[in-house]
Design a protein around this motif. Structure first.
Motif, PDB file in Angstrom:
ATOM      1  N   GLY A  10      58.438  35.136 -61.880  1.00 33.73           N
ATOM      2  CA  GLY A  10      57.560  35.046 -63.046  1.00 33.73           C
ATOM      3  C   GLY A  10      57.020  36.401 -63.428  1.00 33.73           C
ATOM      4  N   ALA A  11      56.685  37.214 -62.451  1.00 33.37           N
ATOM      5  CA  ALA A  11      56.162  38.548 -62.725  1.00 33.37           C
ATOM      6  C   ALA A  11      57.250  39.442 -63.308  1.00 33.37           C
ATOM      7  N   ARG A  12      58.448  39.272 -62.872  1.00 30.44           N
ATOM      8  CA  ARG A  12      59.541  40.101 -63.379  1.00 30.44           C
ATOM      9  C   ARG A  12      59.927  39.729 -64.799  1.00 30.44           C
ATOM     10  N   SER A  13      59.766  38.478 -65.167  1.00 32.68           N
ATOM     11  CA  SER A  13      60.173  38.078 -66.510  1.00 32.68           C
ATOM     12  C   SER A  13      59.139  38.475 -67.562  1.00 32.68           C
ATOM     13  N   ASP A  14      57.971  38.938 -67.144  1.00 32.86           N
ATOM     14  CA  ASP A  14      56.922  39.327 -68.073  1.00 32.86           C
ATOM     15  C   ASP A  14      56.945  40.838 -68.255  1.00 32.86           C
ATOM     16  N   ARG A  15      57.983  41.313 -68.904  1.00 26.12           N
ATOM     17  CA  ARG A  15      58.129  42.753 -69.119  1.00 26.12           C
ATOM     18  C   ARG A  15      57.877  43.082 -70.584  1.00 26.12           C
ATOM     19  N   GLY A  16      57.407  44.284 -70.826  1.00 22.88           N
ATOM     20  CA  GLY A  16      57.230  44.749 -72.192  1.00 22.88           C
ATOM     21  C   GLY A  16      55.969  44.212 -72.842  1.00 22.88           C
ATOM     22  N   MET A  17      55.814  44.582 -74.104  1.00 23.64           N
ATOM     23  CA  MET A  17      54.633  44.161 -74.850  1.00 23.64           C
ATOM     24  C   MET A  17      54.994  43.060 -75.829  1.00 23.64           C
ATOM     25  N   THR A  18      54.028  42.230 -76.108  1.00 23.60           N
ATOM     26  CA  THR A  18      54.221  41.197 -77.113  1.00 23.60           C
ATOM     27  C   THR A  18      53.936  41.781 -78.489  1.00 23.60           C
ATOM     28  N   THR A  19      54.212  41.013 -79.515  1.00 25.72           N
ATOM     29  CA  THR A  19      54.009  41.479 -80.881  1.00 25.72           C
ATOM     30  C   THR A  19      52.552  41.839 -81.138  1.00 25.72           C
TER      31      THR A  19
END
Length: 61
Positions: A10-19
């Protein structure tokens, strides 16, 4: 042990910034650029920059 793996995945799939994070970051960058522009184009700073440039060009080697 499986719950640890799911947490790591779960932590790995939350990469980058959202809009929305991009929007806030862009607004902050534009505000910083506007303040910096105002400071650099102010009379005292312009006088210092012109003096610095004049002294650099008039330097004797």
């Amino acid at each position: 042990m499986n719950w640890v793996r799911s947490l790591v995945r779960g932590a790995r799939s939350d990469r980058g910034m959202t809009t929305s994070e991009y929007a806030v970051g862009t607004i902050a960058a534009c505000a910083f650029a506007a303040v910096l522009y105002k400071v650099v184009t102010s009379a005292p700073v312009m006088a210092q920059l012109q003096s610095l440039l004049k002294d650099a060009l008039d330097a004797k080697f």
